[in-house]
Design an enzyme around this catalytic site. Structure first.
Site, PDB file in Angstrom:
ATOM      1  N   GLY A 169       0.783  -1.167   0.125  1.00 33.10           N
ATOM      2  CA  GLY A 169       0.067   0.049   0.120  1.00 33.10           C
ATOM      3  C   GLY A 169       0.707   1.253   0.037  1.00 33.10           C
ATOM      4  O   GLY A 169       0.436   2.076   0.658  1.00 33.10           O
ATOM      5  N   GLY A 200      -1.171   7.768   1.273  1.00 31.27           N
ATOM      6  CA  GLY A 200      -1.336   7.787   2.521  1.00 31.27           C
ATOM      7  C   GLY A 200      -0.058   7.469   3.491  1.00 31.27           C
ATOM      8  O   GLY A 200       0.763   7.926   3.000  1.00 31.27           O
ATOM      9  N   GLY A 211       1.362   4.470   3.715  1.00 31.35           N
ATOM     10  CA  GLY A 211       2.277   3.843   3.106  1.00 31.35           C
ATOM     11  C   GLY A 211       3.053   4.826   2.128  1.00 31.35           C
ATOM     12  O   GLY A 211       4.342   4.299   2.273  1.00 31.35           O
ATOM     13  N   TYR A 227     -13.993  -3.748  10.541  1.00 30.34           N
ATOM     14  CA  TYR A 227     -12.792  -3.251  10.212  1.00 30.34           C
ATOM     15  C   TYR A 227     -11.749  -3.356  11.749  1.00 30.34           C
ATOM     16  O   TYR A 227     -10.736  -3.728  11.611  1.00 30.34           O
ATOM     17  CB  TYR A 227     -12.661  -2.004   9.908  1.00 30.34           C
ATOM     18  CG  TYR A 227     -11.355  -0.907   9.969  1.00 30.34           C
ATOM     19  CD1 TYR A 227     -10.484  -1.164   9.015  1.00 30.34           C
ATOM     20  CD2 TYR A 227     -11.137  -0.340  11.046  1.00 30.34           C
ATOM     21  CE1 TYR A 227      -9.377  -0.656   8.899  1.00 30.34           C
ATOM     22  CE2 TYR A 227     -10.025   0.639  11.081  1.00 30.34           C
ATOM     23  CZ  TYR A 227      -8.980   0.297  10.053  1.00 30.34           C
ATOM     24  OH  TYR A 227      -7.967   1.012   9.990  1.00 30.34           O
TER      25      TYR A 227
HETATM   26  N1  NAP Z   1      -5.677   7.064   8.139  1.00 31.61           N
HETATM   27  C1  NAP Z   1      -6.086   6.794   9.490  1.00 31.61           C
HETATM   28  O1  NAP Z   1      -6.752   7.577   9.968  1.00 31.61           O
HETATM   29  C2  NAP Z   1      -5.567   5.151   9.755  1.00 31.61           C
HETATM   30  C3  NAP Z   1      -5.723   5.222  11.123  1.00 31.61           C
HETATM   31  C4  NAP Z   1      -5.378   3.886  11.838  1.00 31.61           C
HETATM   32  C5  NAP Z   1      -4.591   2.738  10.895  1.00 31.61           C
HETATM   33  N2  NAP Z   1      -4.679   3.240   9.441  1.00 31.61           N
HETATM   34  C6  NAP Z   1      -4.179   2.172   8.602  1.00 31.61           C
HETATM   35  O2  NAP Z   1      -3.227   2.754   7.853  1.00 31.61           O
HETATM   36  C7  NAP Z   1      -3.111   1.933   6.608  1.00 31.61           C
HETATM   37  C8  NAP Z   1      -3.159   2.769   5.478  1.00 31.61           C
HETATM   38  O3  NAP Z   1      -4.151   3.619   5.634  1.00 31.61           O
HETATM   39  P1  NAP Z   1      -4.280   4.860   4.906  1.00 31.61           P
HETATM   40  O4  NAP Z   1      -5.104   5.698   5.822  1.00 31.61           O
HETATM   41  O5  NAP Z   1      -2.832   5.450   4.407  1.00 31.61           O
HETATM   42  O6  NAP Z   1      -5.251   4.633   3.688  1.00 31.61           O
HETATM   43  P2  NAP Z   1      -4.994   4.729   1.945  1.00 31.61           P
HETATM   44  O7  NAP Z   1      -4.454   6.204   1.679  1.00 31.61           O
HETATM   45  O8  NAP Z   1      -6.195   4.496   1.383  1.00 31.61           O
HETATM   46  O9  NAP Z   1      -4.009   3.682   1.696  1.00 31.61           O
HETATM   47  C9  NAP Z   1      -4.174   2.221   1.638  1.00 31.61           C
HETATM   48  C10 NAP Z   1      -3.132   1.686   0.751  1.00 31.61           C
HETATM   49  O10 NAP Z   1      -3.366   0.265   0.761  1.00 31.61           O
HETATM   50  C11 NAP Z   1      -3.412  -0.121  -0.629  1.00 31.61           C
HETATM   51  N3  NAP Z   1      -4.357  -1.393  -0.745  1.00 31.61           N
HETATM   52  C12 NAP Z   1      -5.637  -1.426  -0.269  1.00 31.61           C
HETATM   53  N4  NAP Z   1      -5.885  -2.819  -0.543  1.00 31.61           N
HETATM   54  C13 NAP Z   1      -4.870  -3.476  -1.210  1.00 31.61           C
HETATM   55  C14 NAP Z   1      -4.424  -4.901  -1.589  1.00 31.61           C
HETATM   56  N5  NAP Z   1      -5.538  -5.662  -1.628  1.00 31.61           N
HETATM   57  N6  NAP Z   1      -3.360  -4.950  -1.992  1.00 31.61           N
HETATM   58  C15 NAP Z   1      -2.362  -4.122  -2.252  1.00 31.61           C
HETATM   59  N7  NAP Z   1      -2.639  -2.831  -1.529  1.00 31.61           N
HETATM   60  C16 NAP Z   1      -3.817  -2.684  -1.290  1.00 31.61           C
HETATM   61  C17 NAP Z   1      -4.067   1.239  -1.256  1.00 31.61           C
HETATM   62  O11 NAP Z   1      -3.772   0.993  -2.648  1.00 31.61           O
HETATM   63  P3  NAP Z   1      -4.580   0.448  -3.896  1.00 31.61           P
HETATM   64  O12 NAP Z   1      -6.169   0.945  -3.559  1.00 31.61           O
HETATM   65  O13 NAP Z   1      -3.955   0.957  -5.032  1.00 31.61           O
HETATM   66  O14 NAP Z   1      -4.381  -1.016  -3.881  1.00 31.61           O
HETATM   67  C18 NAP Z   1      -3.503   2.206  -0.639  1.00 31.61           C
HETATM   68  O15 NAP Z   1      -2.256   2.668  -1.318  1.00 31.61           O
HETATM   69  C19 NAP Z   1      -3.910   0.788   6.955  1.00 31.61           C
HETATM   70  O16 NAP Z   1      -3.796  -0.256   7.345  1.00 31.61           O
HETATM   71  C20 NAP Z   1      -5.272   1.548   7.727  1.00 31.61           C
HETATM   72  O17 NAP Z   1      -6.027   0.619   8.252  1.00 31.61           O
HETATM   73  C21 NAP Z   1      -5.317   4.263   9.090  1.00 31.61           C
END
Ligand code: NAP
Length: 249
Positions: free
Chosen positions: A13, A17, A19, A150
């Site tokens: 990912g 975000g 990642g 989730y």
């Molecule tokens: N933002 C928050 O408030 C928050 C809080 C707590 C935890 N988190 C955790 O932080 C992590 C990143 O989240 P984010 O907020 O940065 O969201 P994000 O911007 O949606 O990033 C998620 C990334 O994961 C990739 N992804 C999703 N499903 C996938 C799959 N099946 N295979 C490969 N890549 C995949 C997406 O790319 P593609 O769609 O191109 O595959 C995207 O680049 C997650 O684990 C989330 O649960 C976030």
């Protein structure tokens, strides 16, 4: 000298975000960073931003053949893997009475099953002393409405980190969870149906955080760099909260 000179890292990912910010930071610390995700446009933009220290491999972590292809690419570079940030996840608000098989299977299929096979299939490549970091969530500790599936996937992740820390300690491989609070990413905004409601969601969440704001992806990335490096050499099986105090006070 960066914290990760000469190291090889993988961020799942890594195209957006947390990642993406982590891939940028690990590369700035001297690592060569592989990134994976399903969308080519995001990955291409990430590689352009990071430069020659990044390699993108398109793939879905819930597809084991894609994981095999990803690890074959990393293997062919010949340096193994020192840092694995299993970050890719999906999220969606669905209250209990509306949970469908598809919702359950998608979230568990990517967040829990996908994370497990991401780490399992990395095992032959992980160098002794490697650092594995799983992305958790503050939602594991609370009962946020409509976030049950989730949160349960993230509870699984937290549990995996404890077990794997134990199973991999003999190789000197540390396994930790980074636990972000609400962080301003495309994924967070994507929980809302439109941009107006997304702005409302971000405002509401910021009021819940003791520091009075959302986290920035770079702030989570700083914790990832710490857990990835020798700076955290006596930390394994832990969860490092980066949550502005949300679950602490
Ligand atoms: N933002 C928050 O408030 C928050 C809080 C707590 C935890 N988190 C955790 O932080 C992590 C990143 O989240 P984010 O907020 O940065 O969201 P994000 O911007 O949606 O990033 C998620 C990334 O994961 C990739 N992804 C999703 N499903 C996938 C799959 N099946 N295979 C490969 N890549 C995949 C997406 O790319 P593609 O769609 O191109 O595959 C995207 O680049 C997650 O684990 C989330 O649960 C976030």
């Amino acid at each position: 000298m960066g914290l990760l000179e000469g190291k090889t890292a993988l961020v799942t990912g890594g195209g957006s975000g947390i990642g993406l910010a982590s891939a940028v930071r690990l590369a700035a610390e001297g690592a060569h960073v592989f990134i994976t995700g399903r969308r080519k446009t995001e990955l291409d933009a990430a590689v352009e931003a990071i430069g020659s220290a990044a390699t993108a491999v398109i793939g879905d972590i819930s597809d084991l053949a894609d994981l095999d292809r990803l690890y074959e690419t990393i293997r062919s570079r010949g340096r193994g893997l020192d840092v694995l940030f299993a970050n890719a996840s999906v999220a969606e608000f669905v209250p209990l009475e509306q949970v469908t098989e598809e919702h359950f299977d998608t979230l568990f299929g990517i967040n829990a099953r996908g994370t497990l096979f991401t780490v399992q299939k990395a095992l032959p490549l992980l160098n002794d002393g490697a650092s594995v970091i799983l992305n958790g969530s503050t939602n594991v500790d609370v009962g946020a409405e409509a976030f049950g599936v989730y949160a349960a996937t993230k509870a699984a992740t937290r549990s995996f980190a404890r077990t794997w820390a134990n199973e991999l300690k003999g190789r000197g491989i540390r396994v930790n969870t980074v636990t972000p609070g609400p962080t301003d990413t495309p994924g967070l905004s994507g929980l809302a149906p439109d941009s107006e409601q997304a702005a409302g969601l971000r405002r509401h969440l910021a009021t819940q955080v003791p520091l009075g704001r959302l986290g920035r992806p770079e702030e989570i990335a700083a914790a990832v760099a710490f857990l990835a490096s020798e700076q955290s050499s006596f930390i394994t099986g832990s969860s490092l909260y980066v949550d502005g105090g949300l679950n602490q006070i």
